[in-house]
Design a protein around this motif. Structure first.
Motif, PDB file in Angstrom:
ATOM      1  N   CYS A 122       0.726  -1.115   0.059  1.00 29.48           N
ATOM      2  CA  CYS A 122      -0.183  -0.008  -0.019  1.00 29.48           C
ATOM      3  C   CYS A 122       1.251   0.883  -0.132  1.00 29.48           C
ATOM      4  N   TYR A 128       3.546   4.242  -7.711  1.00 31.30           N
ATOM      5  CA  TYR A 128       2.514   3.948  -9.102  1.00 31.30           C
ATOM      6  C   TYR A 128       2.988   4.649 -10.574  1.00 31.30           C
ATOM      7  N   VAL A 153      -3.124  -3.114  -2.651  1.00 30.00           N
ATOM      8  CA  VAL A 153      -3.378  -1.151  -2.782  1.00 30.00           C
ATOM      9  C   VAL A 153      -4.851  -0.633  -1.832  1.00 30.00           C
ATOM     10  N   GLU A 158      -5.242   2.678  -8.144  1.00 30.12           N
ATOM     11  CA  GLU A 158      -4.039   3.002  -7.893  1.00 30.12           C
ATOM     12  C   GLU A 158      -3.781   1.008  -8.383  1.00 30.12           C
TER      13      GLU A 158
END
Length: 327
Positions: A122, A128, A153, A158
């Motif tokens: 995360c 990203y 994520v 994302e």
């Protein structure tokens, strides 16, 4: 137990996996001997996929899963996560050197020579958009430290962005009766790109077991007490971002549609498995009874179309406005 392919990894994993956050901590008091018993009970019930992270109990969870790997070898598959040890947890910290060091630590904790699946844990949104980092993950694979890599994520956006990187084998995302947005678009995209989808927080931190009445007092060390508003990490990780009292009341509505022979837990897990793009559902458990109930959901009969529609209607009416636009 039924098995499905985990995306580009090609690994056949159990539909019900084992999420090892709870045995590391932040879910109240935990006993390592009980955790070892639960892990072995999982294997005995056909579970062969175990998901952990380096921050769960500061390596405690990884070490326990590593003990299991020593006993069962290739019979089980382990995924771990890296990145949340960064302090501060910033996008700049996601670089080759730091991920390499985290990987080496996890290799030691797990007592393995290579990590079967390493997932970014995360990370901040900006990560990203950093192709160099994903090239670093590819480098770790070329060096033989990891076999596959993916991401865990918070948001659907994302997941969509991460899936653009060709080396990504898996995406781990919150998906349950209270968090249905991934099914709007992302699940079909993942199928097209041969990305394995790991559904986490499947029971909304216990809400969807149907065992809460709204008056529960959680232990001080339990995130369900200290993170309801995102005080420690993303609030969507606790009760899937749903207000606790609202969640308890909504489960009462869902219970009206539990099929004969199902528990509420089995109903909630089977609902996730009705989405063919899901590779595995990682369930947390501390006891043998919880393990067996979770595992049973794999072989329960499919839910009919009417039941699936009722779940959607309840979500749209009671929950959607609280979560859908955030994650």
């Amino acid at each position: 137990m039924n098995y499905r392919k985990l995306g580009k990894t090609g690994i056949m994993v159990s539909e019900i996996g084992f999420g090892a956050w709870a045995i590391g901590g932040t879910w109240g008091e935990v006993n390592d001997d009980e955790s070892r018993k639960a892990l072995r009970e999982a294997v005995e019930n056909g579970i062969n996929f175990f998901d952990t992270a380096d921050v769960y109990g500061d390596g405690r969870s990884e070490r326990l899963v590593g003990e299991l790997k020593k006993d069962y070898g290739d019979q089980i598959h382990i995924a771990t996560k890296a990145g949340r040890r960064l302090n501060p947890h910033t996008a700049e910290g996601y670089n080759y050197e730091n991920i390499l060091n985290f990987t080496k630590r996890s290799l030691k904790n797990l007592n393995v020579k290579e990590i079967e699946l390493l997932q970014l844990h995360c990370p901040p949104w900006e990560v990203y958009y950093n192709p160099d980092l994903f090239e670093s993950l590819e480098k770790l694979r070329e060096e033989g430290l990891i076999l596959n890599y993916g991401v865990s994520v918070e948001k659907v956006e994302e997941a969509i962005k991460a899936s653009e990187y060709k080396g990504i084998s898996t995406v781990q995302i919150i998906f349950n009766m209270f968090r249905q947005r991934p099914s709007d678009y992302f699940l079909e995209l993942a199928e097209k790109r041969n990305i394995g989808v790991i559904a986490r927080v499947p029971l909304a931190s216990g809400l969807l077991t149907g065992k809460f009445n709204g008056s529960e007092e959680f232990e001080i060390g339990d995130h369900r007490r200290f993170n309801r508003n995102g005080e420690a990490f993303d609030r969507g990780e606790t009760f899937s971002g749903v207000d606790f009292e609202r969640g308890v009341q909504t489960v009462k509505d869902l219970k009206k549609y539990i099929p004969a022979g199902f528990s509420m837990t089995e109903f909630a897990l089977k609902w996730i498995l009705m989405h063919k793009q899901i590779s595995t559902v990682i369930t947390g458990a501390k006891t043998s009874n919880q393990i067996r109930e979770n595992a049973n959901s794999s072989t329960k009969p499919d839910l009919n179309e009417e039941t699936m529609m009722k779940v959607k209607e309840i979500y749209d009416e009671k929950i959607k406005a609280m979560v859908h636009q955030y994650w």
